[in-house]
Scaffold this motif. Structure first.
Motif, PDB file in Angstrom:
ATOM      1  N   ARG A  75      -0.514  -9.864   4.300  1.00 12.95           N
ATOM      2  CA  ARG A  75       0.727  -9.183   3.901  1.00 12.95           C
ATOM      3  C   ARG A  75       0.569  -7.656   3.894  1.00 12.95           C
ATOM      4  O   ARG A  75       1.467  -6.934   4.295  1.00 12.95           O
ATOM      5  CB  ARG A  75       1.160  -9.650   2.520  1.00 12.95           C
ATOM      6  N   THR A  76      -0.584  -7.190   3.412  1.00 11.99           N
ATOM      7  CA  THR A  76      -0.763  -5.746   3.210  1.00 11.99           C
ATOM      8  C   THR A  76      -1.857  -5.134   4.071  1.00 11.99           C
ATOM      9  O   THR A  76      -1.927  -3.918   4.209  1.00 11.99           O
ATOM     10  CB  THR A  76      -1.125  -5.451   1.751  1.00 11.99           C
ATOM     11  N   GLY A  77      -2.767  -5.967   4.582  1.00 10.41           N
ATOM     12  CA  GLY A  77      -3.919  -5.472   5.322  1.00 10.41           C
ATOM     13  C   GLY A  77      -5.086  -5.075   4.438  1.00 10.41           C
ATOM     14  O   GLY A  77      -6.149  -4.698   4.936  1.00 10.41           O
ATOM     15  N   GLU A  78      -4.917  -5.161   3.141  1.00 13.21           N
ATOM     16  CA  GLU A  78      -5.979  -4.741   2.219  1.00 13.21           C
ATOM     17  C   GLU A  78      -7.206  -5.651   2.325  1.00 13.21           C
ATOM     18  O   GLU A  78      -7.077  -6.862   2.430  1.00 13.21           O
ATOM     19  CB  GLU A  78      -5.476  -4.729   0.774  1.00 13.21           C
ATOM     20  N   VAL A  86     -12.212  -1.406   5.026  1.00  9.17           N
ATOM     21  CA  VAL A  86     -11.103  -0.614   5.570  1.00  9.17           C
ATOM     22  C   VAL A  86      -9.912  -1.542   5.769  1.00  9.17           C
ATOM     23  O   VAL A  86     -10.071  -2.659   6.277  1.00  9.17           O
ATOM     24  CB  VAL A  86     -11.524   0.013   6.920  1.00  9.17           C
ATOM     25  N   PRO A  87      -8.701  -1.109   5.398  1.00 11.02           N
ATOM     26  CA  PRO A  87      -7.527  -1.965   5.593  1.00 11.02           C
ATOM     27  C   PRO A  87      -7.281  -2.275   7.065  1.00 11.02           C
ATOM     28  O   PRO A  87      -7.562  -1.457   7.944  1.00 11.02           O
ATOM     29  CB  PRO A  87      -6.380  -1.135   5.030  1.00 11.02           C
ATOM     30  N   ALA A  88      -6.748  -3.465   7.316  1.00 12.09           N
ATOM     31  CA  ALA A  88      -6.306  -3.849   8.654  1.00 12.09           C
ATOM     32  C   ALA A  88      -4.903  -3.275   8.878  1.00 12.09           C
ATOM     33  O   ALA A  88      -4.140  -3.084   7.928  1.00 12.09           O
ATOM     34  CB  ALA A  88      -6.272  -5.365   8.773  1.00 12.09           C
ATOM     35  N   THR A  89      -4.571  -3.003  10.122  1.00 11.44           N
ATOM     36  CA  THR A  89      -3.236  -2.514  10.457  1.00 11.44           C
ATOM     37  C   THR A  89      -2.308  -3.715  10.628  1.00 11.44           C
ATOM     38  O   THR A  89      -2.523  -4.553  11.503  1.00 11.44           O
ATOM     39  CB  THR A  89      -3.268  -1.689  11.752  1.00 11.44           C
ATOM     40  N   VAL A  90      -1.306  -3.801   9.764  1.00  8.94           N
ATOM     41  CA  VAL A  90      -0.345  -4.900   9.838  1.00  8.94           C
ATOM     42  C   VAL A  90       0.959  -4.391  10.448  1.00  8.94           C
ATOM     43  O   VAL A  90       1.259  -3.198  10.404  1.00  8.94           O
ATOM     44  CB  VAL A  90      -0.089  -5.530   8.452  1.00  8.94           C
TER      45      VAL A  90
END
Length: 104
Positions: A75-78, A86-90
């Protein structure tokens, strides 16, 4: 105003499955989580770049990288579990008229 393109039919993905969308740069992984909701994220693990299309889908809309087993929220890439840091790009996804639409 966002532009959306139809990338799949709802019935193309069963819950817990993925589809690699190669017509985008970078490629995108379309995911149907275990609850039946659709998500999209760049098809490259933020940790080392492995393709996420072979990732394992977990409860609570989480994907596990098949290489080093880091977890990311769809949902957020967190990041949820090391080595994910590192967050994923959603990408925004909508379901309408029997289709799955991706924001471009």
């Amino acid at each position: 105003m966002e532009n959306f393109v139809r990338v799949a039919a709802v019935e193309d993905l069963s819950p817990g499955s993925t589809l690699r969308l190669v017509d985008f740069d970078p490629p995108v992984t379309l995911v149907r989580d275990l609850g039946g909701d659709f998500h999209a994220l760049d098809d490259a693990c933020p940790h080392v770049g492995a393709s996420l299309v072979r990732g394992v889908i977990h409860e609570d809309a989480v994907i596990e990288c098949p290489l080093h087993h880091g977890l990311w929220c769809l949902r957020t890439g967190e990041p949820r579990k090391y080595p994910a840091r590192v967050p994923a790009t959603v990408h925004r996804v909508e379901v309408r008229d029997g289709g799955v639409w991706l924001s471009v």
